[in-house]
Design a protein around this motif. Structure first.
Motif, short mmCIF file in Angstrom:
data_model
loop_
_atom_site.label_atom_id
_atom_site.label_comp_id
_atom_site.label_asym_id
_atom_site.label_seq_id
_atom_site.Cartn_x
_atom_site.Cartn_y
_atom_site.Cartn_z
N TYR A 99 39.80 44.07 54.37
CA TYR A 99 40.07 44.82 53.32
C TYR A 99 38.54 44.69 52.39
N LEU A 100 38.53 45.74 51.84
CA LEU A 100 37.16 45.65 50.92
C LEU A 100 37.50 44.55 49.85
N SER A 101 38.55 44.18 49.31
CA SER A 101 39.00 43.37 48.09
C SER A 101 38.31 41.86 48.99
N THR A 102 38.09 41.66 50.11
CA THR A 102 37.65 40.34 50.55
C THR A 102 36.29 40.12 50.42
N LEU A 103 35.61 41.19 49.85
CA LEU A 103 34.19 40.83 49.41
C LEU A 103 34.04 40.59 47.86
N THR A 104 35.16 40.62 47.30
CA THR A 104 35.33 40.27 45.94
C THR A 104 36.46 39.28 45.73
N GLU A 105 36.66 38.44 46.47
CA GLU A 105 37.78 37.36 46.08
C GLU A 105 39.17 38.17 45.65
N GLY A 106 39.39 39.17 46.34
CA GLY A 106 40.62 39.89 45.89
C GLY A 106 40.57 40.86 44.81
N ILE A 107 39.58 40.94 43.94
CA ILE A 107 39.63 41.80 42.85
C ILE A 107 39.03 43.39 43.15
N HIS A 108 39.78 44.15 42.84
CA HIS A 108 39.45 45.61 43.26
C HIS A 108 40.44 46.28 42.33
N VAL B 108 35.54 48.29 45.12
CA VAL B 108 35.23 47.16 44.63
C VAL B 108 33.75 47.01 44.12
N GLU B 109 33.49 46.18 43.27
CA GLU B 109 32.07 46.08 42.74
C GLU B 109 31.01 44.92 43.62
N HIS B 110 30.11 45.58 44.32
CA HIS B 110 29.49 44.59 44.92
C HIS B 110 28.21 44.28 44.47
N PRO B 111 27.83 43.02 44.56
CA PRO B 111 26.48 42.67 43.81
C PRO B 111 25.39 43.32 44.23
N VAL B 112 25.40 43.57 45.41
CA VAL B 112 23.97 44.37 45.80
C VAL B 112 24.14 45.89 45.75
N TYR B 113 25.30 46.48 46.18
CA TYR B 113 25.38 47.87 46.56
C TYR B 113 26.18 48.50 45.47
N GLY B 114 26.72 47.86 44.40
CA GLY B 114 27.19 48.60 43.34
C GLY B 114 28.70 48.85 43.57
N ASP B 115 29.25 49.86 43.08
CA ASP B 115 30.50 50.30 43.41
C ASP B 115 30.60 50.69 44.82
N LEU B 116 31.70 50.06 45.71
CA LEU B 116 32.01 50.61 47.15
C LEU B 116 33.22 51.24 46.75
N THR B 117 33.53 52.39 47.35
CA THR B 117 34.68 53.12 47.19
C THR B 117 35.22 53.75 48.39
N LEU C 266 53.74 45.86 39.14
CA LEU C 266 52.52 45.28 39.51
C LEU C 266 52.23 43.90 38.64
N LYS C 267 52.55 44.05 37.34
CA LYS C 267 52.39 42.86 36.56
C LYS C 267 53.36 41.81 36.83
N LYS C 268 54.61 42.27 37.32
CA LYS C 268 55.67 41.20 37.41
C LYS C 268 55.33 40.50 38.76
N ALA C 269 54.46 41.11 39.61
CA ALA C 269 54.36 40.68 41.03
C ALA C 269 52.85 39.91 40.87
N ASP C 270 52.65 39.80 39.73
CA ASP C 270 51.29 39.04 39.33
C ASP C 270 50.05 39.57 40.11
N ILE C 271 49.97 40.92 40.33
CA ILE C 271 48.92 41.72 40.88
C ILE C 271 47.96 42.24 40.09
N LEU C 272 48.65 42.99 38.93
CA LEU C 272 47.73 43.70 37.98
C LEU C 272 47.13 42.89 37.05
N LEU C 273 45.50 42.95 36.91
CA LEU C 273 44.49 42.22 36.10
C LEU C 273 44.94 42.68 34.45
#
Length: 177
Positions: free
Chosen positions: A142-151, A108-117, A170-177
């Motif tokens: 989940y880490l994605s809770t820090l970024t409104e589900g984006i990861h 996830v891309e954290h606004p303060v820490y940058g990428d958290l993996t 993943l596209k069919k499940a509306d998960i892939l961005l």
């Protein structure tokens, strides 16, 4: 050796390295602690020391692994961006692994820490189920809770067709961005 005798730091670290290099499966800190007759926290410290010595050890939800990066031209990797609610995580991971694709990590891309993996290293439904159970048992977020589900996930398979099929589902499940 007396079973009650504790291993020295050097002997524990050698045990950790040798075991991780020999086994191609995750090994828990508790397993090492039992073998060395010390606490799990002592093992965590030993692993930190080994990592500081540039040993490629990662902590996964299933335990520690030694990552031996060997050039594998047969392996295909892709970083995918996803977005979903936490309750869809198990479905997301199952879609990917059902196609024979390894989910190496989540970022996830954290606004303060940058990428958290964080390393996931899940490749089948059993490993997905164990990961989900650990999240639930520890009440961890989940880490994605820090970024409104984006990861993002780094995924890997032996063919690009497997990755493409997983992405299509993943596209069919509306998960892939």
């Amino acid at each position: 050796m007396d079973r009650t005798e504790k291993f020295t730091s050097a002997k524990r670290q050698a045990l950790i390295l040798d075991s991780l290099k020999a086994e191609h499966r995750p090994i828990t800190g508790s397993e090492f602690a039992q073998k060395a007759n010390v606490s799990r926290q002592v093992i965590v410290q030993d692993v930190s020391i080994l990592k500081a010595k540039n040993e490629p050890i990662i902590a996964t939800s299933q335990g520690y692994m030694y990552i031996q990066e060997t050039p594998n031209e047969a392996a295909h990797k892709l970083i995918i961006a996803c977005k979903h609610h936490p309750d869809q995580t198990e479905n997301e991971l199952n879609i990917i692994v059902d196609h024979g694709v390894l989910v190496k990590d989540v970022t996830v891309e954290h606004p303060v820490y940058g990428d958290l993996t964080a390393s996931l290293m899940v490749s089948n439904r059993s490993e997905v189920q164990n990961f989900i159970k650990k999240i639930q048992d520890t009440n961890a977020a989940y880490l994605s809770t820090l970024t409104e589900g984006i990861h993002m996930h780094t995924i890997e398979a032996d063919t690009k067709e497997k990755i493409e099929a997983a992405c299509e589902d993943l596209k069919k499940a509306d998960i892939l961005l």
